[in-house]
Motif scaffolding. Structure first.
Motif, PDB file in Angstrom:
ATOM      1  N   VAL A  54      10.174  15.110  -2.632  1.00 11.93           N
ATOM      2  CA  VAL A  54       8.871  14.538  -2.972  1.00 11.93           C
ATOM      3  C   VAL A  54       8.962  13.974  -4.391  1.00 11.93           C
ATOM      4  O   VAL A  54       9.476  14.627  -5.297  1.00 11.93           O
ATOM      5  N   ARG A  55       8.477  12.739  -4.582  1.00  8.48           N
ATOM      6  CA  ARG A  55       8.453  12.162  -5.934  1.00  8.48           C
ATOM      7  C   ARG A  55       7.243  12.718  -6.663  1.00  8.48           C
ATOM      8  O   ARG A  55       6.110  12.486  -6.246  1.00  8.48           O
ATOM      9  N   VAL A  56       7.484  13.450  -7.746  1.00 12.76           N
ATOM     10  CA  VAL A  56       6.395  14.085  -8.486  1.00 12.76           C
ATOM     11  C   VAL A  56       6.262  13.438  -9.852  1.00 12.76           C
ATOM     12  O   VAL A  56       7.254  13.195 -10.535  1.00 12.76           O
ATOM     13  N   GLN A  57       5.020  13.159 -10.228  1.00 12.35           N
ATOM     14  CA  GLN A  57       4.751  12.650 -11.565  1.00 12.35           C
ATOM     15  C   GLN A  57       3.722  13.569 -12.231  1.00 12.35           C
ATOM     16  O   GLN A  57       2.761  13.981 -11.590  1.00 12.35           O
ATOM     17  N   VAL A  58       3.932  13.898 -13.508  1.00  8.71           N
ATOM     18  CA  VAL A  58       2.957  14.695 -14.263  1.00  8.71           C
ATOM     19  C   VAL A  58       2.255  13.759 -15.234  1.00  8.71           C
ATOM     20  O   VAL A  58       2.920  13.022 -15.978  1.00  8.71           O
ATOM     21  N   LEU A  59       0.924  13.749 -15.225  1.00 11.01           N
ATOM     22  CA  LEU A  59       0.184  12.846 -16.112  1.00 11.01           C
ATOM     23  C   LEU A  59      -1.174  13.422 -16.472  1.00 11.01           C
ATOM     24  O   LEU A  59      -1.597  14.435 -15.896  1.00 11.01           O
ATOM     25  N   SER A  60      -1.853  12.811 -17.416  1.00 12.56           N
ATOM     26  CA  SER A  60      -3.107  13.367 -17.922  1.00 12.56           C
ATOM     27  C   SER A  60      -4.311  12.819 -17.174  1.00 12.56           C
ATOM     28  O   SER A  60      -4.370  11.634 -16.848  1.00 12.56           O
TER      29      SER A  60
ATOM     30  N   MET B 294       0.839  -1.201   0.000  1.00 13.63           N
ATOM     31  CA  MET B 294       0.000   0.000   0.000  1.00 13.63           C
ATOM     32  C   MET B 294       0.873   1.249   0.000  1.00 13.63           C
ATOM     33  O   MET B 294       1.854   1.324   0.720  1.00 13.63           O
ATOM     34  N   ALA B 295       0.502   2.190  -0.864  1.00 13.32           N
ATOM     35  CA  ALA B 295       1.253   3.442  -0.910  1.00 13.32           C
ATOM     36  C   ALA B 295       0.333   4.588  -0.500  1.00 13.32           C
ATOM     37  O   ALA B 295      -0.885   4.458  -0.511  1.00 13.32           O
ATOM     38  N   ARG B 296       0.971   5.686  -0.126  1.00  9.06           N
ATOM     39  CA  ARG B 296       0.201   6.897   0.181  1.00  9.06           C
ATOM     40  C   ARG B 296       0.440   7.877  -0.963  1.00  9.06           C
ATOM     41  O   ARG B 296       1.582   8.228  -1.256  1.00  9.06           O
ATOM     42  N   ILE B 297      -0.645   8.290  -1.605  1.00  5.79           N
ATOM     43  CA  ILE B 297      -0.498   9.100  -2.822  1.00  5.79           C
ATOM     44  C   ILE B 297      -1.338  10.372  -2.750  1.00  5.79           C
ATOM     45  O   ILE B 297      -2.520  10.326  -2.385  1.00  5.79           O
ATOM     46  N   VAL B 298      -0.709  11.505  -3.065  1.00  7.49           N
ATOM     47  CA  VAL B 298      -1.454  12.758  -3.184  1.00  7.49           C
ATOM     48  C   VAL B 298      -1.717  12.970  -4.669  1.00  7.49           C
ATOM     49  O   VAL B 298      -0.812  12.878  -5.500  1.00  7.49           O
ATOM     50  N   MET B 299      -2.988  13.189  -5.022  1.00 14.25           N
ATOM     51  CA  MET B 299      -3.373  13.369  -6.423  1.00 14.25           C
ATOM     52  C   MET B 299      -3.859  14.803  -6.603  1.00 14.25           C
ATOM     53  O   MET B 299      -4.749  15.245  -5.881  1.00 14.25           O
ATOM     54  N   LYS B 300      -3.271  15.533  -7.564  1.00 15.79           N
ATOM     55  CA  LYS B 300      -3.697  16.920  -7.808  1.00 15.79           C
ATOM     56  C   LYS B 300      -4.334  17.036  -9.184  1.00 15.79           C
ATOM     57  O   LYS B 300      -3.800  16.510 -10.163  1.00 15.79           O
ATOM     58  N   PHE B 301      -5.480  17.706  -9.256  1.00 14.23           N
ATOM     59  CA  PHE B 301      -6.168  17.891 -10.534  1.00 14.23           C
ATOM     60  C   PHE B 301      -6.266  19.375 -10.857  1.00 14.23           C
ATOM     61  O   PHE B 301      -6.750  20.169 -10.055  1.00 14.23           O
ATOM     62  N   GLY B 302      -5.796  19.753 -12.046  1.00 16.92           N
ATOM     63  CA  GLY B 302      -5.771  21.153 -12.478  1.00 16.92           C
ATOM     64  C   GLY B 302      -7.119  21.631 -12.987  1.00 16.92           C
ATOM     65  O   GLY B 302      -8.100  20.877 -13.048  1.00 16.92           O
ATOM     66  N   GLY B 303      -7.157  22.895 -13.377  1.00 17.24           N
ATOM     67  CA  GLY B 303      -8.395  23.578 -13.743  1.00 17.24           C
ATOM     68  C   GLY B 303      -9.158  22.948 -14.890  1.00 17.24           C
ATOM     69  O   GLY B 303     -10.387  22.836 -14.841  1.00 17.24           O
ATOM     70  N   THR B 304      -8.452  22.520 -15.936  1.00 23.21           N
ATOM     71  CA  THR B 304      -9.154  21.936 -17.081  1.00 23.21           C
ATOM     72  C   THR B 304      -9.792  20.610 -16.676  1.00 23.21           C
ATOM     73  O   THR B 304     -10.883  20.265 -17.129  1.00 23.21           O
ATOM     74  N   SER B 305      -9.102  19.876 -15.789  1.00 18.06           N
ATOM     75  CA  SER B 305      -9.618  18.577 -15.337  1.00 18.06           C
ATOM     76  C   SER B 305     -10.868  18.735 -14.463  1.00 18.06           C
ATOM     77  O   SER B 305     -11.648  17.802 -14.325  1.00 18.06           O
ATOM     78  N   MET B 306     -11.038  19.926 -13.867  1.00 23.57           N
ATOM     79  CA  MET B 306     -12.149  20.142 -12.932  1.00 23.57           C
ATOM     80  C   MET B 306     -13.275  20.973 -13.537  1.00 23.57           C
ATOM     81  O   MET B 306     -14.211  21.383 -12.844  1.00 23.57           O
ATOM     82  N   ALA B 307     -13.162  21.259 -14.864  1.00 26.75           N
ATOM     83  CA  ALA B 307     -14.099  22.190 -15.481  1.00 26.75           C
ATOM     84  C   ALA B 307     -15.430  21.536 -15.828  1.00 26.75           C
ATOM     85  O   ALA B 307     -15.645  21.089 -16.958  1.00 26.75           O
ATOM     86  N   GLY B 308     -16.329  21.458 -14.865  1.00 29.00           N
ATOM     87  CA  GLY B 308     -17.682  20.978 -15.141  1.00 29.00           C
ATOM     88  C   GLY B 308     -17.963  19.593 -14.581  1.00 29.00           C
ATOM     89  O   GLY B 308     -17.051  18.818 -14.279  1.00 29.00           O
ATOM     90  N   THR B 309     -19.262  19.309 -14.478  1.00 28.03           N
ATOM     91  CA  THR B 309     -19.745  18.085 -13.829  1.00 28.03           C
ATOM     92  C   THR B 309     -19.161  16.817 -14.441  1.00 28.03           C
ATOM     93  O   THR B 309     -18.729  15.905 -13.734  1.00 28.03           O
ATOM     94  N   GLU B 310     -19.152  16.760 -15.783  1.00 29.94           N
ATOM     95  CA  GLU B 310     -18.686  15.546 -16.450  1.00 29.94           C
ATOM     96  C   GLU B 310     -17.214  15.265 -16.141  1.00 29.94           C
ATOM     97  O   GLU B 310     -16.817  14.133 -15.862  1.00 29.94           O
TER      98      GLU B 310
ATOM     99  N   LYS C   7       4.310  12.793   4.127  1.00 31.00           N
ATOM    100  CA  LYS C   7       5.364  11.841   3.743  1.00 31.00           C
ATOM    101  C   LYS C   7       4.811  10.840   2.722  1.00 31.00           C
ATOM    102  O   LYS C   7       4.986   9.621   2.847  1.00 31.00           O
ATOM    103  N   ALA C   8       4.138  11.372   1.721  1.00 30.64           N
ATOM    104  CA  ALA C   8       3.504  10.526   0.703  1.00 30.64           C
ATOM    105  C   ALA C   8       4.562   9.859  -0.166  1.00 30.64           C
ATOM    106  O   ALA C   8       5.663  10.380  -0.338  1.00 30.64           O
ATOM    107  N   ASP C   9       4.206   8.701  -0.712  1.00 32.98           N
ATOM    108  CA  ASP C   9       5.138   8.005  -1.599  1.00 32.98           C
ATOM    109  C   ASP C   9       5.246   8.698  -2.944  1.00 32.98           C
ATOM    110  O   ASP C   9       6.252   8.585  -3.633  1.00 32.98           O
ATOM    111  N   ARG C  10       4.164   9.399  -3.341  1.00 33.93           N
ATOM    112  CA  ARG C  10       4.189  10.060  -4.639  1.00 33.93           C
ATOM    113  C   ARG C  10       3.193  11.201  -4.666  1.00 33.93           C
ATOM    114  O   ARG C  10       2.163  11.146  -3.982  1.00 33.93           O
TER     115      ARG C  10
END
Ligand code: ADP
Ligand code: ASP
Ligand code: MG
Length: 417
Positions: A224-230, A1-17, A165-168
């Motif tokens: 901090v291990r950072v990954q950029v993805l879609s 099991m890992a501990r992961i922080v997930m961040k979502f930018g503005g385009t990803s959050m634009a609207g209900t869908e 102290k997240a893994d990613r």
């Protein structure tokens, strides 16, 4: 099991869908057996809209009240994501910046995070709940709302990951990684599997807005291990553990990973600077200090500086760049101090762009700058100023030639995919 922080930018959050798609990604990550916390941006365009309201209300707005207004965009999306997660059967709740709290200094509109109280997030995770945290916001010691500067949700996410102290820390955005240059400008841009913290820091600071500069320096400092993805991935895509995006790695890690690296890692363009030229400044000790001292006091960041060789031992020209948003203030400060500086003429040019090539390979190879100058010269692009660091060369050119310059340098350094 890992501990992961997930961040979502503005385009990803634009609207209900889109928020529903994000909820699915978060849910799958949790179902893969991980502890997750989520950091969200406001819907794309929302922060700009709120900034405009502030300007309309009062052109010389109080930054503390500006923060109250602009922090609201993230409050909306954090609540909406918690609601959407609940609607698909996940346990979730929002934790606003002031509820944790995320403490910052009192530099409103560009505050720095000082500490994050993680008790509530850890308790939330222990209950199997998904904590949804609005990015961008914080709280001063005397309990006023702050924001972290434009693009600041990236920094919120990295800071939360460091505190937990997240893994990613996975930064989900509208492109599937960090590219050799902005893929929206150059269709032949290639996705990088890995980029070093230092390279990413340089790229971000010279205009690759995919990550906020501060988030990269914080990640580097806190390891901090950072990954950029879609976030625009298939409904049934597996959780992100197979690392489909770009990983930000240390120099040492890179050596083992990428043997076929090009000399140059990436190219960035920045049109947000303006050029200032002071003609016939007295050529004597203290002259330059009389220009840049008052600008520093006015909190104006000067970037490139050129002082010409003196003319007939009496005077010289000084050229430099400042953020275009600070150009009016720069002119005012220089005019106020014109008697002490003693220049003959002050002219400005907002139509400039800074083009930068970045790569750790520069440390061990000569000729990177020469190649850049030749490629630009061959196409008749005039260079107005130059600056360098250990792993970067930047030139200032006419902003009309930005796209052309980026494309031809991308080809010249062998980066085309
Ligand atoms: P978010 O809203 O997710 O924070 P941003 O708009 O801040 O997204 O950042 C993503 C954008 O960064 C991309 O859409 C892309 O146009 C731009 N970008 C600039 N340089 C690069 C690069 N080298 N690699 C990838 N994206 C880049
Ligand atoms: N919403 C803020 C902005 O647009 C912060 C962010 O999205 O990172 O700058
Ligand atoms: Mg961003």
């Amino acid at each position: 099991m890992a501990r992961i922080v997930m961040k979502f930018g503005g385009t990803s959050m634009a609207g209900t869908e889109r928020i529903r798609r994000v909820a699915g990604i978060v849910r799958r990550q949790q179902e893969a057996g991980h502890e997750v916390a989520v950091v969200v941006s406001a819907m794309s365009g929302e922060t700009d809209r709120l900034v405009n309201f502030c300007r309309e209300a009062n052109a010389l707005y109080d930054p503390a009240e500006y923060d109250v207004v602009v922090a609201s965009g993230e409050q909306v999306t954090s609540g909406l994501l918690a609601l959407t997660l609940q609607s698909i059967g996940a346990k979730a709740r929002s934790w606003l910046g002031w509820q944790l709290p995320i403490r910052t200094d009192d530099a409103h509109a560009k505050a720095r995070i000082e500490s994050i109280d993680t008790d509530e997030i850890l308790a939330s995770m222990a209950r199997g709940e998904i904590a949804v945290i609005p990015g961008f916001q914080g709280l001063t010691a005397d309990n006023r709302i702050t924001t972290l500067g434009r693009g600041g949700s990236d920094t919120s996410a990295v800071a939360v990951a460091a505190a937990l102290k997240a893994d990613r820390c996975d930064i989900y955005t509208d492109v599937d990684g960090v590219y050799t240059t902005d893929p929206r400008i150059v269709a032949k841009a290639r996705k990088l599997k890995n980029v070093t913290y230092e390279e990413m820091l340089e790229l971000a600071s010279v205009g690759s807005k995919v990550l906020q500069t501060r988030s990269v320096s914080l990640a580097m400092k806190e390891k901090v291990r950072v990954q950029v993805l879609s976030s625009f991935i298939d409904e049934n895509a597996p959780a992100a553990d197979t690392l489909p995006g770009t990983m930000i790695v240390s120099d040492e890690e890179l050596e083992g990973l990428d043997m076929e690296r090009q000399l140059i890692t990436g190219i960035a363009a920045d049109k947000n600077d303006a050029k200032v030229i002071l003609t016939a400044v007295p050529d004597r000790p203290g002259a330059v200090s009389s220009i840049f001292g008052p600008l520093a006091e006015a909190n104006i960041n000067v970037d490139m500086i050129i002082q010409n060789v003196g003319r007939a031992d009496t005077d010289t020209d000084v050229t430099f760049t400042v953020p275009a948003a600070d150009l009016d203030r720069t002119v005012a400060v220089l005019e106020e101090n014109s008697a002490t500086i003693g220049f003959q003429k002050l002219s400005t040019d907002p139509k400039v762009a800074k083009i930068s090539v970045v790569g750790v390979g520069m440390r061990s190879h000569a000729g990177v700058a020469a190649m850049m100058f030749k490629a630009l010269a061959d196409r008749g692009i005039n260079i107005q100023a130059i600056s360098t660091s250990e792993i970067k060369v930047s030139v200032l050119i006419d902003s009309d030639e930005t796209e052309l310059a980026v494309r031809l340098l991308h080809t010249a350094y062998g980066l085309d995919g």
